[in-house]
Design a protein around this motif. Sequence first.
Motif, short mmCIF file in Angstrom:
data_model
loop_
_atom_site.label_atom_id
_atom_site.label_comp_id
_atom_site.label_asym_id
_atom_site.label_seq_id
_atom_site.Cartn_x
_atom_site.Cartn_y
_atom_site.Cartn_z
N ILE A 87 0.84 -1.19 0.00
CA ILE A 87 0.00 0.00 0.00
C ILE A 87 0.88 1.25 0.00
O ILE A 87 1.65 1.46 0.93
N PRO A 88 0.77 2.07 -1.05
CA PRO A 88 1.57 3.30 -1.11
C PRO A 88 0.75 4.52 -0.67
O PRO A 88 -0.47 4.54 -0.76
N ILE A 89 1.46 5.53 -0.18
CA ILE A 89 0.82 6.80 0.17
C ILE A 89 1.73 7.92 -0.34
O ILE A 89 2.95 7.86 -0.17
N LEU A 90 1.14 8.93 -0.96
CA LEU A 90 1.89 10.13 -1.30
C LEU A 90 1.77 11.12 -0.15
O LEU A 90 0.68 11.39 0.34
N PHE A 91 2.92 11.64 0.30
CA PHE A 91 2.94 12.57 1.43
C PHE A 91 3.65 13.84 0.99
O PHE A 91 4.70 13.80 0.35
N HIS A 92 3.07 14.98 1.35
CA HIS A 92 3.63 16.27 0.97
C HIS A 92 4.39 16.88 2.16
O HIS A 92 3.83 17.04 3.24
N VAL A 93 5.66 17.17 1.92
CA VAL A 93 6.52 17.71 2.97
C VAL A 93 6.17 19.16 3.24
O VAL A 93 6.00 19.96 2.32
N GLU A 94 6.07 19.50 4.52
CA GLU A 94 5.84 20.88 4.93
C GLU A 94 6.95 21.32 5.87
O GLU A 94 7.22 20.65 6.86
N GLY A 95 7.60 22.43 5.54
CA GLY A 95 8.67 22.94 6.39
C GLY A 95 10.04 22.48 5.94
O GLY A 95 10.19 21.73 4.96
N THR A 96 11.05 22.91 6.66
CA THR A 96 12.45 22.65 6.28
C THR A 96 13.18 21.77 7.30
O THR A 96 14.39 21.69 7.29
N SER A 97 12.43 21.09 8.18
CA SER A 97 13.09 20.31 9.23
C SER A 97 13.86 19.11 8.69
O SER A 97 14.74 18.59 9.38
N MET A 98 13.55 18.66 7.46
CA MET A 98 14.28 17.53 6.89
C MET A 98 15.26 17.97 5.79
O MET A 98 15.81 17.15 5.07
N TYR A 99 15.48 19.27 5.68
CA TYR A 99 16.46 19.80 4.72
C TYR A 99 17.87 19.40 5.19
O TYR A 99 18.13 19.39 6.39
N PRO A 100 18.81 19.03 4.33
CA PRO A 100 18.74 19.12 2.86
C PRO A 100 18.20 17.85 2.18
O PRO A 100 18.14 17.79 0.96
N THR A 101 17.82 16.83 2.97
CA THR A 101 17.33 15.59 2.36
C THR A 101 16.01 15.83 1.62
O THR A 101 15.83 15.38 0.48
N LEU A 102 15.09 16.51 2.29
CA LEU A 102 13.78 16.80 1.72
C LEU A 102 13.51 18.30 1.79
O LEU A 102 13.94 18.97 2.74
N ASN A 103 12.81 18.80 0.80
CA ASN A 103 12.53 20.23 0.72
C ASN A 103 11.06 20.53 1.00
O ASN A 103 10.19 19.67 0.76
N ASP A 104 10.79 21.70 1.46
CA ASP A 104 9.43 22.15 1.71
C ASP A 104 8.61 22.05 0.41
O ASP A 104 9.04 22.51 -0.64
N GLY A 105 7.44 21.42 0.48
CA GLY A 105 6.59 21.28 -0.69
C GLY A 105 6.85 20.04 -1.52
O GLY A 105 6.09 19.74 -2.45
#
Length: 204
Positions: free
Chosen positions: A107-125
């Motif tokens: 089962i897959p889920i698409l999740f939208h990142v909000e904020g910069t707490s996971m930067y630089p791995t993940l970006n806001d949006g």
Amino acid sequence: MANKGVLAIGAVVIILLLVGGYFLFIGESVNVYMDGENITAQTTISPFSGVDTGKLNDEICELTFQNMNNTTGDAKSLKQGILRICLAHGLDNVKVHLNSPLGEDEIPILFHVEGTSMYPTLNDGQTVLVEKTKDIKVGNIVVADSDEYGNIIKRVSQIKGDQVYLTSDNTNVDYEYINGTRYETKGITTWVGINDIYGVVVQY
């Protein structure tokens, strides 16, 4: 003319037997496809069942959506729920198949990142693909439902029994003044239960 009529009736009987035999031996089935955001359900049932397949498929899609958005939902519970819906519609011999880009019964889920707490791995949006699973390891990026923060995306730093310690990749510390008072802001760190985990980020 009489012979042609007999032949026509015989042909109809053979077709009915073939159709009935197909569903007797092959069985009825429900195929659900999920891409992380969209869901389609297709039922293959006997044309003599009288079941409203449109309504049946809508109920299956709704249940699947609820399962995807529930931290405790998994492929097994989803299949059981679909079978209960089918039984309520009078179908008691249904095979359920779940498919997605991640494979069968995944089962897959698409999740939208909000904020910069996971930067630089993940970006806001940014949008990431999450595989619903409780099989997590230290170092995985996961999506969890925190009592304190709501839905968050963080990295697994520790696992102690059924408790998971999540931290942010962004270690920068910022300061801001509010009404003359200095406040420190930094990425979230928190403990959550294993049952609060939606799943592991597998694509970003």
